[in-house]
Design an enzyme around this catalytic site. Structure first.
Site, short mmCIF file in Angstrom:
data_model
loop_
_atom_site.label_atom_id
_atom_site.label_comp_id
_atom_site.label_asym_id
_atom_site.label_seq_id
_atom_site.Cartn_x
_atom_site.Cartn_y
_atom_site.Cartn_z
CD1 TRP A 102 -2.02 -7.07 4.11
CD2 TRP A 102 -0.31 -5.85 3.22
NE1 TRP A 102 -1.64 -7.83 3.01
CE2 TRP A 102 -0.42 -7.17 2.48
CE3 TRP A 102 0.49 -5.11 2.74
CZ2 TRP A 102 0.42 -7.75 1.46
CZ3 TRP A 102 1.53 -5.27 1.68
CH2 TRP A 102 1.51 -6.70 1.11
CG ASP A 171 -5.50 -1.20 2.39
OD1 ASP A 171 -6.22 -1.48 1.36
OD2 ASP A 171 -4.34 -1.85 2.81
CE LYS A 195 -5.14 -8.20 -2.37
NZ LYS A 195 -4.13 -9.13 -2.15
#
Length: 360
Positions: A102, A171, A195
């Site tokens: 990511w 992030d 999540k």
């Protein structure tokens, strides 16, 4: 009703009580005769939901008044572009720490916007660890330092954040609200909801107010953070049902005793699975180095692909879902986000012990 042991990496488990409340309110929200999905986003009923979610997040994370909370769409992936578009000046350089897939994707998007610099990377060891602060080498004219706080694919997590003389952008998609953090360490935090915050569809951005002064005036309206801060994230129709679910999850976190209590349970959940790995005499091989292990994603391999396939098949028969590792790493991964109960982790650890004894 039988509920699966849900270890999916995302979208992932939601608290059962939240799902049950949403079910009760689905057809008639607070006597309106309508579902939340049917309410106008300009109605007073939805406005209360929207502002409740924002206020609860501020309360649970101790977000100061010098920061704003906005709700967007597009997931964390859109933030890979929005961060440099809003914060990267012409003569400045976006600094990135690479700790997994990511962060690589965030860097790729930033390169399309302006100048970038890799301040640190653990790619050479296949992202088995988080770099030490002293390994981070900032460029000149650094606009910000971007990190990914938890790496779902590789199972690593920052346990101490770098304290450097540059704005820190994170992030936090996969570990926001899973542990206490000092928001004032960061200039900007962003997180996709799927999540720990709720279902997919809404992205939370927490940004320090003074950052708005740096935003260029030539950005498309929907890619400008000011569009959301000045309209209370209601410039256009927001993902109303996802924000409603977010508000229910935040209420659930508060009922659990807040983030501190959730963090303690997360440590206990992770410990029981890591113990099964560590006492296996090498049968289960952890991907992450011990000091960098994630409390959210436990990654491990087995002696060979044949045994791993057998493990996943047996696990599925026992009701365990989502244990296959990401295709780029292989092996197995147990994602144990906030809503995954301790009992599920305990059951997995017991299964791992049983499987090892039958297959050594």
């Amino acid at each position: 009703m039988k509920r699966a042991y849900n270890f999916n990496a995302g979208p992932s488990a939601l608290p059962l009580s939240v799902l049950e409340r949403a079910q009760r309110e689905l057809l008639d929200f607070q006597g309106t005769g309508m579902s939340v999905m049917e309410l106008s986003h300009r109605s007073k009923e939805y406005d209360a939901v929207h502002n409740n979610a924002k206020q609860l997040l501020k309360e649970l994370m101790n977000i100061p008044d010098t920061y704003d909370v906005v709700f967007l769409q597009g997931g964390a992936s859109l933030q890979f572009s929005m961060v440099p578009m809003n914060l990267l000046g012409n003569e400045q350089i976006g600094n990135y720490v690479l700790t997994g897939s990511w962060s690589e994707k965030a860097l790729k998007e930033a390169k399309k916007v302006g100048k970038t610099h890799v301040a640190a990377s653990t790619k050479e060891t296949n992202y088995t660890r988080i770099p030490a602060t002293e390994d981070i080498q900032l460029s000149e004219q650094a606009a910000y330092l971007h990190i990914t706080s938890n790496n779902t694919i590789f199972g690593t997590q920052w346990h101490e954040f770098p304290d450097l003389t540059v704005d820190l952008v994170a992030d936090m998609s996969s570990d926001i609200l899973s542990r206490e953090v000092n928001v004032e360490q960061f200039a900007l935090i962003y997180a996709g909801a799927q999540k720990n915050l709720g279902p997919s569809g809404v992205t939370v951005v927490i940004l320090r107010n003074d950052l708005l002064e740096r935003i260029p005036d030539n950005l498309p309206t929907m890619l400008d953070y000011r569009t959301y801060t000045t309209s209370n994230s209601l410039y256009n129709t927001p993902p109303t049902f996802a924000i409603y679910m977010l508000s229910l999850v935040l209420e659930w976190v508060k009922e659990q005793g807040g983030v501190k209590a959730v963090e303690q349970r997360n440590k206990e959940k992770a410990a029981v699975i890591y113990e099964a790995i560590d006492k296996s005499n090498g049968f289960y091989l952890p991907h992450a180095e011990k000091e960098s292990r994630s409390l959210m994603n436990v990654t491990f391999n087995l002696p060979n692909d044949e045994v791993a396939k057998k493990f996943l098949g047996a696990a599925k028969e026992r009701g365990f879902v989502g244990l296959a590792g990401h295709r780029s790493v292989g092996g197995c991964r147990a994602s144990i986000y906030n809503a995954v109960p301790y009992e599920a982790c305990e059951a997995l650890a017991q299964f791992m012990d049983e499987f090892r004894k039958r297959n050594v």
